[in-house]
Scaffold this active site. Structure first.
Site, PDB file in Angstrom:
ATOM      1  CG  ASP A  93      -0.342  -0.173   2.471  1.00 58.21           C
ATOM      2  OD1 ASP A  93       0.939   0.143   2.606  1.00 58.21           O
ATOM      3  OD2 ASP A  93      -0.894  -0.191   3.566  1.00 58.21           O
ATOM      4  CB  SER A  94       0.239   4.643  -0.854  1.00 57.38           C
ATOM      5  OG  SER A  94      -0.927   5.120   0.081  1.00 57.38           O
ATOM      6  N   GLY A  95       0.914   3.640   2.174  1.00 55.78           N
ATOM      7  CA  GLY A  95       1.203   4.355   3.631  1.00 55.78           C
ATOM      8  C   GLY A  95       0.211   5.329   3.931  1.00 55.78           C
ATOM      9  N   GLY A  96      -0.557   5.646   3.004  1.00 57.76           N
ATOM     10  CA  GLY A  96      -1.454   6.883   3.168  1.00 57.76           C
ATOM     11  C   GLY A  96      -2.468   6.692   4.528  1.00 57.76           C
ATOM     12  CG  PHE A  97      -5.680   3.160   5.403  1.00 55.19           C
ATOM     13  CD1 PHE A  97      -7.057   3.518   5.358  1.00 55.19           C
ATOM     14  CD2 PHE A  97      -5.611   2.283   6.488  1.00 55.19           C
ATOM     15  CE1 PHE A  97      -8.212   3.127   6.165  1.00 55.19           C
ATOM     16  CE2 PHE A  97      -6.767   1.570   7.177  1.00 55.19           C
ATOM     17  CZ  PHE A  97      -7.789   2.278   7.130  1.00 55.19           C
ATOM     18  CG  ASP A 147      -5.613   6.637  -1.123  1.00 56.66           C
ATOM     19  OD1 ASP A 147      -4.451   6.289  -0.409  1.00 56.66           O
ATOM     20  OD2 ASP A 147      -6.569   6.061  -1.050  1.00 56.66           O
ATOM     21  CD  GLN A 191     -10.171   6.887  -1.046  1.00 54.07           C
ATOM     22  OE1 GLN A 191     -11.183   7.203  -0.519  1.00 54.07           O
ATOM     23  NE2 GLN A 191      -9.310   6.508  -0.705  1.00 54.07           N
ATOM     24  N   GLY A 218     -11.453   3.637   0.660  1.00 53.60           N
ATOM     25  CA  GLY A 218     -12.309   4.417   1.744  1.00 53.60           C
ATOM     26  C   GLY A 218     -13.740   3.637   1.834  1.00 53.60           C
ATOM     27  CG  ASP A 268      -5.947  -5.404   1.889  1.00 53.95           C
ATOM     28  OD1 ASP A 268      -6.598  -4.498   1.147  1.00 53.95           O
ATOM     29  OD2 ASP A 268      -5.827  -5.039   3.121  1.00 53.95           O
TER      30      ASP A 268
END
Lengths: 374, 374
Positions: A93-97, A147, A191, A218, A268
């Site tokens: 993942d991008s780390g954002g969440f 995101d 999103q 989201g 996931d």
């Protein structure tokens, strides 16, 4: 290195899809469930065991790995596949969440996210460019754009702002990903929360920008399942048929079945691993809470017909004992049982789609969940 | 069911002994190290993995199992071997040692021990007869008499009282064990602390009473290694050659080597499992603390020549990361590595005794520990 990223749609059953993703580290059969390996390990599982459950791909979390042990270190050690001894596909993942959910003192602006590590207080900046760079350093087969995932329920203004920010970051992520080695993939993320119009308005420009695959983010963040499924129904028709569709962070076995029926290909979720560590088994007979005293004298294995040794070789009485005694082996066995069941369910869905009998398979599966085994 | 309990002394090298114990659940090669499976599980290990390290026998703790899940329940479920899916030999302790160390509000008298469960406050009584009954219910291949283990340093009066009590309990344990199914074994326990005369006075009457094997208890409880070894030297000559000798709760790899050289045949200890869970590896190169930052970038496996996959298939950098991140897999891998090393050491000792080159083997082993591998 098996090859470059590509997706082959092999069959449809209604809106459900059977496919195969090719990646530099091998093939992913879709619909696919990705076990979560947050800190470069799926908690309580040996890599060989994960593979044996039928998993083609695992997910790792950029947020955790950027803090510890650090992406430059993992790159110097030969990349994440080698580090965690998993030579098969990996999505990061991008780390954002997780910046949004775990890090204290975060600040979000157009540029990116600034936050304090929850481990040692160090300040970090995560921009779309850095998120992509980290994922390239890790060696992910599939990387995700940065995101902003807005928690539901949310005010329309917040959803719009999140959607706009994410779209801008999508374009910057794509440019940054031009530095990636050939064959790797970058997915964009739709999103828009629970606002159908916003979802479509997010998906359109994202598809126009052009990604290797598309995620729906989201969702499963507190809204009813019915809302989640309606959002999928809104977004799926906008997404190109020839790219995989990833529903992020989902879900229960029932969520998976319903989302697959609506055309989602990848998933996931921490449920099978986290709940396994807390005494809950997912099974053909529905969820089974091993902490319950009714299991204390039950000689039966969890599922004598399972392909998973952990489900066959130990009695429910023993699983109950291990769970009550808070023993590592209890968490290990139930994690293995749950990941096996999730993979068995996905394999069943794939077969059913290929044979165009998904509706029957879903009805049979749900009937068995309801029937239980007591 | 492989057969009745028996012991065959196959070779000597000085005072060291090579032997084989036959039990109803199979053979135990001696000198033997028994991994500790306190609550019917060796923490973090699948039963098949324990076997694969080379372990012939495991130990389980009567105190813990009598409280949870209860010996009558385990008996109704088919016994401990079946419960924990370990079809090989099991030795159970008597529960005495852990009543003394774990239970609050205990009272010891001639009759036995009364104590409060550390789990739920229930009062229990443990007499020599009940300790034997519990071990029969569990289905232990080798049971231990109830004894009182006096902590060192201790006043002479306390040691004498403990020795007298343990001898009386030995006789009652033996009588109670007449109810055991054929083929099972009961071991007596020599007490006497760090008092050589008391040790000999404890061993003599115990041998006259007659047991299937003899344990030396009350050592490795805080005294220097040198004192422990001197006590072994005092006691060993009093014990019959044709019975196995079990040094309880010992020890470090060095303790094992020295005790084997002095004629001890069996050992159990939580060190390899407990230390593994805390980031410490035992290895051919001596102890290695994986928490140390010097491992953070070390590509090397812990021991490329080990028979244990966990020691070969993962880098020290990864083990360091898992340990720092407090991940289950770190505890699992290091436990497997440590138990494998302990078994490798015991196998080396057995081979060396059989070839009458124990002194050389010990010298080589210790030289390698000292040399390390940095």
């Amino acid at each position: 290195m098996a090859g470059s990223f590509s997706f082959h749609l092999m069959a449809n059953d209604g809106t459900a899809r059977l496919g195969e993703i090719e990646t530099p580290h091998g093939r992913v059969r879709t619909p696919a469930f990705m076990p979560v390996g947050t800190q470069a390990t799926v908690k309580g599982m040996y890599p060989g065991q994960i593979r044996a459950t039928g998993a083609d791909i695992v997910l790792a979390n950029t947020y955790h790995l950027m803090l510890r042990p650090g992406p430059e270190r993992i790159a110097a050690l030969g990349g994440l596949h080698r580090f965690m001894n998993w030579p098969h596909p990996i999505l990061t993942d991008s780390g954002g969440f997780q910046v949004m959910s775990l890090a204290p003192l975060r600040r979000i602006d157009e540029q990116g996210v600034t936050f304090r590590s929850h481990l040692d207080g160090t300040m970090y900046e995560l921009t779309p460019e850095r998120a992509v760079e980290i994922q390239i350093l890790l060696g992910a087969d599939i990387a995700m754009q940065l995101d902003e995932c807005v928690k539901l329920p949310a005010a329309p203004g917040d959803l719009q702002r999140g959607g706009r920010l994410s779209l801008g970051w999508a374009e910057r992520s794509k440019r940054a990903f031009e530095q990636a080695p050939a064959g790797r993939a970058l997915f964009g993320i739709v999103q828009g929360g629970d606002d159908a119009a916003l979802r479509r308005h997010s998906a359109g420009p994202l598809v126009a920008t052009g990604f290797d695959g598309y995620a729906v983010g989201g969702l499963a963040v507190g809204e009813p399942q019915e809302v989640m499924l309606r959002m999928i129904e809104e977004v799926a028709p906008v997404l190109p048929d020839n790219c995989p569709r990833y529903l992020m962070g989902v879900g229960t076995p029932d969520d998976l079945v319903e989302a697959v029926a609506r055309g989602m290909d990848m998933f996931d979720c921490v449920l099978p691993t986290r709940n396994g560590r807390h005494g809950l088994a997912f099974s053909r007979f529905g969820p089974i809470n091993l902490k319950n005293a009714r299991h204390a004298d039950d000689q039966r294995p969890l599922d004598a017909t399972s392909a998973c040794p952990a489900a066959r070789d130990f009695s429910r009485a023993y699983l109950h004992h291990l769970t009550k005694a808070n023993e590592m082996l209890g968490a290990m066995l139930l994690t293995a049982i749950n990941l096996s069941y999730y993979q068995e369910l996905m394999a069943g869905l794939r077969t059913a789609i290929g044979e165009r009998r998904l509706a029957d398979f879903v009805a049979e599966t749900k009937a068995q969940w309801r029937a239980g085994d007591e």
